[in-house]
Design an enzyme around this catalytic site. Structure first.
Site, PDB file in Angstrom:
ATOM      1  N   GLY A   1       0.882  -0.826   0.031  1.00 26.57           N
ATOM      2  CA  GLY A   1       0.045   0.054  -0.208  1.00 26.57           C
ATOM      3  C   GLY A   1       1.115   1.337   0.068  1.00 26.57           C
ATOM      4  O   GLY A   1       1.611   1.402   0.270  1.00 26.57           O
TER       5      GLY A   1
ATOM      6  N   HIS B   1      -1.740   8.259   6.732  1.00 26.49           N
ATOM      7  CA  HIS B   1      -1.051   8.663   6.298  1.00 26.49           C
ATOM      8  C   HIS B   1      -1.710  10.489   5.583  1.00 26.49           C
ATOM      9  O   HIS B   1      -1.124  11.206   5.733  1.00 26.49           O
ATOM     10  CB  HIS B   1       0.460   8.179   5.120  1.00 26.49           C
ATOM     11  CG  HIS B   1       0.469   7.447   5.270  1.00 26.49           C
ATOM     12  ND1 HIS B   1       2.355   8.024   5.970  1.00 26.49           N
ATOM     13  CD2 HIS B   1       0.962   6.036   4.990  1.00 26.49           C
ATOM     14  CE1 HIS B   1       2.538   7.054   6.516  1.00 26.49           C
ATOM     15  NE2 HIS B   1       2.241   5.322   5.831  1.00 26.49           N
TER      16      HIS B   1
END
Ligand code: ZN
Length: 176
Positions: free
Chosen positions: A48, A147
């Site tokens: 990812g 994130h």
């Protein structure tokens, strides 16, 4: 050949910023960013990646579980590009499992995450999707979505003692 981008490392302020919503999805700039993010993910053996990891502070992530040298036991799935993703709901249950991060090389942490989640997002063409993820892909989504709000997996640890090196992970946990 698509350009592979440099990955922002822990300490780079871009990893602590709140990412902005993608507004011009159909622009050449955004479509090129998606292509480069995909290429960077493949080359770095990630499962990812989120746009802030290549210094683009926008709400864009990719979940792409597949077995590779960094995650030999990961399940195989089609890479899923998610634009402006949102977590709609989650299981009560959390499970702890090992995670690494391309922005934090060399270490792994035992991180609690919801076992099952329902998310909505737009694909790269602007089509809306609703999808349920469980177990490892659900974990990847939660890691990458962090994130987008300036968090990394270190922030989710229950204890610093849940950190180990990559080498210990591969030999002690995976017995490779
Ligand atoms: Zn990460």
């Amino acid at each position: 050949m698509v350009e592979v981008l440099q990955i922002s490392q822990l300490g780079n302020p871009v990893l602590r910023q709140i990412a902005q919503p993608v507004e011009h999805l159909h622009s050449l700039e955004m479509q090129t960013l998606i292509d480069r993010l995909l290429a960077t993910l493949v080359q770095s053996n990630g499962v990812g990646i989120a746009a802030p990891q290549v210094a683009a502070s926008v709400q864009l992530l990719i979940v792409a579980s597949r077995p590779n040298p960094r995650y030999p036991t990961a399940p195989q799935m089609e890479p899923t590009v998610m634009v402006n993703p949102r977590l709609l709901s989650h299981s009560e249950e959390q499970i702890k499992d090992w995670e690494g991060c391309l922005s934090i090389p060399g270490i792994r942490g035992l991180v609690p995450r919801y076992r099952e989640i329902e998310v909505e997002y737009f694909d790269r063409h602007g089509n809306p999707h609703r999808q349920i993820f469980t177990n490892f892909p659900a974990r990847i989504f939660q890691h990458e979505a962090d994130h987008l709000i300036g968090k990394v997996f270190l922030d989710r640890l229950e204890s610093v003692q849940d950190l180990i090196t990559d080498q210990e992970y591969l030999t002690r946990i995976l017995h490779l």
